[in-house]
Design an enzyme around this catalytic site. Structure first.
Site, PDB file in Angstrom:
ATOM      1  N   HIS A  98       0.647  -1.356   0.144  1.00 27.03           N
ATOM      2  CA  HIS A  98       0.257   0.235   0.362  1.00 27.03           C
ATOM      3  C   HIS A  98       0.592   1.325  -0.167  1.00 27.03           C
ATOM      4  O   HIS A  98       1.771   1.082   0.548  1.00 27.03           O
ATOM      5  CB  HIS A  98      -0.973  -0.126   0.692  1.00 27.03           C
ATOM      6  CG  HIS A  98      -0.023   0.005   2.458  1.00 27.03           C
ATOM      7  ND1 HIS A  98       0.309  -1.080   2.592  1.00 27.03           N
ATOM      8  CD2 HIS A  98      -0.354   0.854   3.189  1.00 27.03           C
ATOM      9  CE1 HIS A  98       0.199  -0.244   4.554  1.00 27.03           C
ATOM     10  NE2 HIS A  98       0.086   0.399   4.701  1.00 27.03           N
ATOM     11  N   HIS A 102       1.555   3.967   2.276  1.00 25.26           N
ATOM     12  CA  HIS A 102       1.708   4.556   3.431  1.00 25.26           C
ATOM     13  C   HIS A 102       3.557   4.819   3.207  1.00 25.26           C
ATOM     14  O   HIS A 102       3.840   3.519   2.469  1.00 25.26           O
ATOM     15  CB  HIS A 102       1.549   4.003   4.491  1.00 25.26           C
ATOM     16  CG  HIS A 102      -0.102   4.201   4.692  1.00 25.26           C
ATOM     17  ND1 HIS A 102      -0.638   3.420   5.277  1.00 25.26           N
ATOM     18  CD2 HIS A 102      -0.297   5.293   4.248  1.00 25.26           C
ATOM     19  CE1 HIS A 102      -1.551   4.217   5.505  1.00 25.26           C
ATOM     20  NE2 HIS A 102      -1.987   4.853   4.445  1.00 25.26           N
ATOM     21  N   ASP A 121       5.811   4.994   5.315  1.00 21.74           N
ATOM     22  CA  ASP A 121       5.917   3.969   5.881  1.00 21.74           C
ATOM     23  C   ASP A 121       6.491   1.979   5.476  1.00 21.74           C
ATOM     24  O   ASP A 121       6.956   0.932   5.900  1.00 21.74           O
ATOM     25  CB  ASP A 121       5.805   3.142   7.970  1.00 21.74           C
ATOM     26  CG  ASP A 121       4.610   3.181   7.912  1.00 21.74           C
ATOM     27  OD1 ASP A 121       3.504   3.051   7.063  1.00 21.74           O
ATOM     28  OD2 ASP A 121       4.159   2.285   8.629  1.00 21.74           O
ATOM     29  N   HIS A 122       5.849   2.629   3.904  1.00 21.86           N
ATOM     30  CA  HIS A 122       5.859   1.320   3.607  1.00 21.86           C
ATOM     31  C   HIS A 122       6.631   1.319   1.540  1.00 21.86           C
ATOM     32  O   HIS A 122       6.817   0.299   1.378  1.00 21.86           O
ATOM     33  CB  HIS A 122       4.812   0.218   3.445  1.00 21.86           C
ATOM     34  CG  HIS A 122       4.082   0.160   4.292  1.00 21.86           C
ATOM     35  ND1 HIS A 122       3.924  -1.701   4.662  1.00 21.86           N
ATOM     36  CD2 HIS A 122       3.593   0.799   5.084  1.00 21.86           C
ATOM     37  CE1 HIS A 122       3.249  -1.769   6.464  1.00 21.86           C
ATOM     38  NE2 HIS A 122       3.536  -0.073   6.461  1.00 21.86           N
ATOM     39  N   HIS A 159      -7.674  -0.660   5.279  1.00 19.00           N
ATOM     40  CA  HIS A 159      -6.750   0.122   5.893  1.00 19.00           C
ATOM     41  C   HIS A 159      -6.491   1.241   4.398  1.00 19.00           C
ATOM     42  O   HIS A 159      -6.190   2.225   5.121  1.00 19.00           O
ATOM     43  CB  HIS A 159      -4.852  -0.562   5.415  1.00 19.00           C
ATOM     44  CG  HIS A 159      -4.034  -0.134   6.688  1.00 19.00           C
ATOM     45  ND1 HIS A 159      -4.200   0.735   8.041  1.00 19.00           N
ATOM     46  CD2 HIS A 159      -3.025   0.382   6.349  1.00 19.00           C
ATOM     47  CE1 HIS A 159      -2.490   1.854   8.389  1.00 19.00           C
ATOM     48  NE2 HIS A 159      -2.707   0.759   7.183  1.00 19.00           N
ATOM     49  N   ASP A 193      -0.314  -3.613   6.171  1.00 18.10           N
ATOM     50  CA  ASP A 193      -0.974  -3.840   6.983  1.00 18.10           C
ATOM     51  C   ASP A 193      -2.539  -3.707   7.178  1.00 18.10           C
ATOM     52  O   ASP A 193      -3.407  -2.978   7.854  1.00 18.10           O
ATOM     53  CB  ASP A 193      -1.040  -1.683   7.367  1.00 18.10           C
ATOM     54  CG  ASP A 193       0.347  -1.248   7.532  1.00 18.10           C
ATOM     55  OD1 ASP A 193       1.450  -2.406   7.849  1.00 18.10           O
ATOM     56  OD2 ASP A 193       1.106   0.016   7.416  1.00 18.10           O
ATOM     57  N   HIS A 242       4.061  -4.716  10.787  1.00 13.59           N
ATOM     58  CA  HIS A 242       4.780  -4.477  11.741  1.00 13.59           C
ATOM     59  C   HIS A 242       4.802  -5.222  12.460  1.00 13.59           C
ATOM     60  O   HIS A 242       3.984  -6.447  12.739  1.00 13.59           O
ATOM     61  CB  HIS A 242       3.788  -3.194  12.109  1.00 13.59           C
ATOM     62  CG  HIS A 242       3.638  -2.022  10.986  1.00 13.59           C
ATOM     63  ND1 HIS A 242       4.768  -0.827  11.460  1.00 13.59           N
ATOM     64  CD2 HIS A 242       3.153  -1.983  10.432  1.00 13.59           C
ATOM     65  CE1 HIS A 242       4.933   0.180  10.807  1.00 13.59           C
ATOM     66  NE2 HIS A 242       3.388  -0.640  10.031  1.00 13.59           N
TER      67      HIS A 242
HETATM   68 FE    FE Z   1       2.318   0.885   7.829  1.00 18.23          FE
HETATM   69 ZN    ZN Z   2       0.524   1.822   6.710  1.00 14.69          ZN
END
Ligand code: FE
Ligand code: ZN
Length: 251
Positions: free
Chosen positions: A54, A56, A58-59, A112, A129, A167
């Site tokens: 996805h 985001h 942090d990915h 998400h 996530d 995570h």
């Molecule tokens: Fe994440």
């Molecule tokens: Zn995420």
């Protein structure tokens, strides 16, 4: 040909994964380039693909630097093409994907984020996530019904499927799960193992679909103990799921 999978810790609690088959090597959800480059160097592997579950940051935060340095192709959700940095190949459930000669199933699992996907290959699912060990993602771009449908799609995978999440949230998720289902002996046993692992700084990845079905409250909305604790014995599955998600948001 078997997959080789290397767990790469990123940021505070993110996981990226190196997935190697033959001469090809993909990284799933590179939060940042540094730890991924270090892991590649340690293994002597050369990056060929970047897979994003996805959009985001942090990915996807490592996409541009890794694409530039290795000439790796970025593979991600076609439905979110505009939000995936450097996207080369947009995929969806219909298109699937081929990792060299290996067939990769793409599951569309929105909620998400609206474009979220899971990559499923050789009995391994990278769930980003959407599904966590004993938890699930927050509903940023969808509602409870949408997430329940997405999780139900993942639950149709065989129990032996290895689950690789985005995570390390497992211990906190498990503490929450125990508030809803303290009588679940599989959950209590798993929490003992997770606490011991985490006390040593170890990873709780990979999980398996069978273990998640046995211990993850978000997949167990039909369970009598959970429903009793919520006072929702007669409610529909989506309503129970939504209540669990709401309580976890403020846990
Ligand atoms: Fe994440
Ligand atoms: Zn995420």
């Amino acid at each position: 040909m078997p997959l080789e999978i290397e767990i790469v810790r990123c940021l505070t609690d993110n996981y990226a994964y190196l997935v190697r088959i033959g001469e090809l090597c993909a990284v799933v959800d590179p939060s940042e380039p540094g730890p991924v480059k270090a892991a590649l160097a340690a293994k002597g592997w050369r990056l060929s693909h970047i897979l994003n579950t996805h959009h985001h940051l942090d990915h996807t935060g490592g996409n541009i630097a890794l694409r530039q340095e290795f000439g790796a192709q970025v593979v991600g959700p076609a439905k979110d093409a505009s939000r995936i940095p450097g996207l080369d190949i947009g995929v969806d459930e219909k298109s699937g994907w081929a990792f060299g000669g290996l067939k990769v199933d793409i599951l569309e699992v929105p909620a998400h984020t609206r474009g979220a996907i899971a990559f499923v290959m050789e009995g391994c699912a990278f769930t980003g996530d959407t599904l966590f060990a004993m938890g699930c993602g927050r509903l940023f771009e969808g509602d409870a019904a949408m997430m329940w449908a997405s999780l139900s799609k993942l639950m149709a995978l065989p129990d032996a499927t290895k689950i690789y999440c985005g995570h390390e949230y497992t211990e906190n998720n498990g503490r929450f799960a125990c508030t809803l289902e303290p009588g679940n002996s599989a959950l209590v046993a798993r929490m003992g193992e997770v606490r011991a692992l985490r006390a040593k700084g170890g990873t709780t990845m990979a999980s398996s679909m069978g273990l998640e079905k046995a211990t993850n409250p978000f997949l167990r909305v039909g369970e009598a103990e959970i429903r009793k604790n919520l006072g929702m014995e007669k409610a529909g599955d989506v309503a129970v799921f939504g209540e669990i998600r709401k309580r976890k948001d403020s846990f």
